[in-house]
Design a protein around this motif. Sequence first.
Motif, short mmCIF file in Angstrom:
data_model
loop_
_atom_site.label_atom_id
_atom_site.label_comp_id
_atom_site.label_asym_id
_atom_site.label_seq_id
_atom_site.Cartn_x
_atom_site.Cartn_y
_atom_site.Cartn_z
N HIS A 12 57.46 28.41 29.52
CA HIS A 12 58.22 29.62 29.54
C HIS A 12 58.26 30.36 28.23
O HIS A 12 58.33 31.60 28.06
CB HIS A 12 59.70 29.36 30.02
CG HIS A 12 60.40 28.39 29.31
ND1 HIS A 12 60.70 27.25 29.50
CD2 HIS A 12 61.17 28.60 27.94
CE1 HIS A 12 61.42 26.68 28.58
NE2 HIS A 12 61.77 27.63 27.79
N THR A 13 58.01 29.70 27.42
CA THR A 13 57.89 30.29 25.86
C THR A 13 56.63 31.21 25.72
O THR A 13 56.69 32.00 25.44
CB THR A 13 58.22 29.43 24.79
OG1 THR A 13 59.48 28.62 25.10
CG2 THR A 13 57.93 29.96 23.35
N LYS A 16 57.41 34.22 27.60
CA LYS A 16 57.95 35.19 26.81
C LYS A 16 57.18 35.89 25.96
O LYS A 16 57.53 37.15 25.78
CB LYS A 16 59.22 34.43 26.17
CG LYS A 16 60.00 35.18 25.30
CD LYS A 16 60.91 34.20 24.68
CE LYS A 16 60.45 33.13 23.54
NZ LYS A 16 61.67 32.36 23.10
N MET A 230 64.34 32.81 33.00
CA MET A 230 63.53 31.83 32.48
C MET A 230 63.91 30.47 32.96
O MET A 230 65.12 30.06 32.61
CB MET A 230 62.99 31.86 30.97
CG MET A 230 62.53 32.98 30.69
SD MET A 230 60.69 32.86 30.93
CE MET A 230 60.08 34.31 30.06
N ARG A 231 63.01 29.54 33.82
CA ARG A 231 63.70 28.24 34.30
C ARG A 231 62.54 27.27 33.75
O ARG A 231 61.66 27.51 33.41
CB ARG A 231 63.40 28.33 35.83
CG ARG A 231 64.50 29.32 36.57
CD ARG A 231 64.26 29.39 37.95
NE ARG A 231 65.46 30.11 38.75
CZ ARG A 231 66.32 29.31 39.18
NH1 ARG A 231 66.33 27.92 39.31
NH2 ARG A 231 67.24 29.90 39.88
N ASP A 232 63.47 25.82 33.43
CA ASP A 232 62.84 24.86 32.98
C ASP A 232 61.74 23.91 33.85
O ASP A 232 61.75 24.46 35.00
CB ASP A 232 63.59 23.92 32.40
CG ASP A 232 64.53 23.29 33.30
OD1 ASP A 232 64.42 23.26 34.37
OD2 ASP A 232 65.90 22.95 32.75
N ASP A 262 55.64 38.30 36.55
CA ASP A 262 56.14 37.79 37.89
C ASP A 262 55.60 38.92 38.88
O ASP A 262 56.40 39.83 39.12
CB ASP A 262 57.74 37.54 38.02
CG ASP A 262 58.19 37.25 39.34
OD1 ASP A 262 57.44 36.77 40.39
OD2 ASP A 262 59.53 37.29 39.53
N GLU A 268 61.47 36.65 37.33
CA GLU A 268 61.71 35.34 36.63
C GLU A 268 60.61 34.44 36.67
O GLU A 268 59.39 34.94 37.02
CB GLU A 268 62.53 34.38 37.82
CG GLU A 268 62.04 34.23 38.93
CD GLU A 268 62.94 33.25 40.16
OE1 GLU A 268 64.03 33.37 39.78
OE2 GLU A 268 62.23 32.55 40.79
N PHE A 269 60.69 33.30 35.75
CA PHE A 269 59.23 32.64 35.52
C PHE A 269 60.06 31.36 35.38
O PHE A 269 60.85 30.98 34.70
CB PHE A 269 58.60 32.83 34.20
CG PHE A 269 57.46 32.00 34.06
CD1 PHE A 269 56.13 32.22 34.38
CD2 PHE A 269 57.69 30.88 33.27
CE1 PHE A 269 55.11 31.33 34.19
CE2 PHE A 269 56.67 29.73 32.85
CZ PHE A 269 55.34 30.10 33.37
N SER A 270 59.22 30.14 36.04
CA SER A 270 59.55 29.01 35.98
C SER A 270 58.58 27.87 35.58
O SER A 270 57.34 27.90 36.13
CB SER A 270 59.95 28.32 37.50
OG SER A 270 60.46 27.09 37.48
N ASP A 271 58.78 26.90 34.53
CA ASP A 271 57.96 25.97 34.17
C ASP A 271 57.56 25.13 35.59
O ASP A 271 56.27 24.55 35.37
CB ASP A 271 58.48 25.08 32.98
CG ASP A 271 58.74 26.02 31.90
OD1 ASP A 271 58.36 27.03 31.70
OD2 ASP A 271 59.28 25.24 30.77
N ALA A 274 54.71 27.00 37.43
CA ALA A 274 53.70 27.30 36.73
C ALA A 274 52.60 26.74 37.05
O ALA A 274 52.24 25.53 36.99
CB ALA A 274 54.10 27.03 35.12
#
Length: 364
Positions: A12-13, A16, A230-232, A262, A268-271, A274
């Motif tokens: 997610h970094t 970003k 952002m999700r982990d 997205d 949103e984005f999720s690890d 991914a």
Amino acid sequence: MADDTLWDMKPHTAMKHAILRRYLQGFYPKLSRWHDRIMVVDGFAGPGVYKGGEDGSPIVALDALEEHSDFANMGDCSFTFLFVEERKDRVDVLQGILDERGVVANVEPRVCHGTFESHVLGALAELRRQPGMPAFFMLDPFGVKGLPLRVLREIAEFPKAELLVSYMYQSTNRFRATPELQPHLDDFFGMREWRQAEQYKGDERKDFLRDLYERRLGSIGMEYVRMFEMRDELNQPEYFLAFATHSPHGLRVMEDSMWKADQSRGAEFSDFAAPSPLQGVLFPPEPDYANLETLLVGHFRGRRNVPIHEVNDFVLKRTDFRETHGRTALKKAAEESRVTVDRPLDKAPNYWGEGTTVTFLPPE
């Protein structure tokens, strides 16, 4: 070097930074045409590099400029970068990276040792001397300490200032009942209303706090605010990227950047989700045009001859969709006789510019 001077980059970094890079690649050439100086402030800069050698946000910001295909035409504009970092070990690493890069004539990177609150006063003083100077503030703290809303309010007083803030939701949620953190949360939100989150659970609490921070950024005078979650790796919400600007053009550019991250929701984005770099994508996702049509019909229901610019404004400011998505949704709705689109007689059937109007037909 301390064990925690550098740390691993998470997916997610990286995303970003991709959003940041794409935005700045539009920000620099646009504003350098009309201004002789631009300021970029990274208020929580870190060491400029990750354990795996990936670039940190200061280097991403510099490379977005110096590697831009149009950089040679930006020579009449000077670019000042203020990289603020509290820890001396990380300051030393970042300064070393910058020293190795060498000097570029119209680019001035400065590394400032200390807190964002202590160094933002100098940035504000420079903006007061040149109140029309464009300034982009990247504010990515580890928690919520050191980022009071009153400081953002001062930044928002300048018409060409923009904010990209990481609102660390996971820290807020985990430590919200900790007495030592609560005063910092009061400062972060600029009020005590965040404490009402206790009456909610799960996604309702998340939505309450996200919406509250979005409103608070609007309350300081930023006309346009856009949130991106952002999700982990466990698919839990970690933080929100909050973009705030006075400029509708800035909002468009940021929305374009977020939609590239997205492609189904732009939100949103999720690890956890991914994809592997080795995994191909057979069917790229597309926006939920049916949902956008529902939003449009709900807002404009029964209205006749709505100017297209009014529809575009609604899509841009009141939804997470892009204006081009609005036109696609209207095209689909027109094909199925749920709306009618009228264009100037001398314009082509695919024209969506000035003079185009939309009538939202009442349901049968």
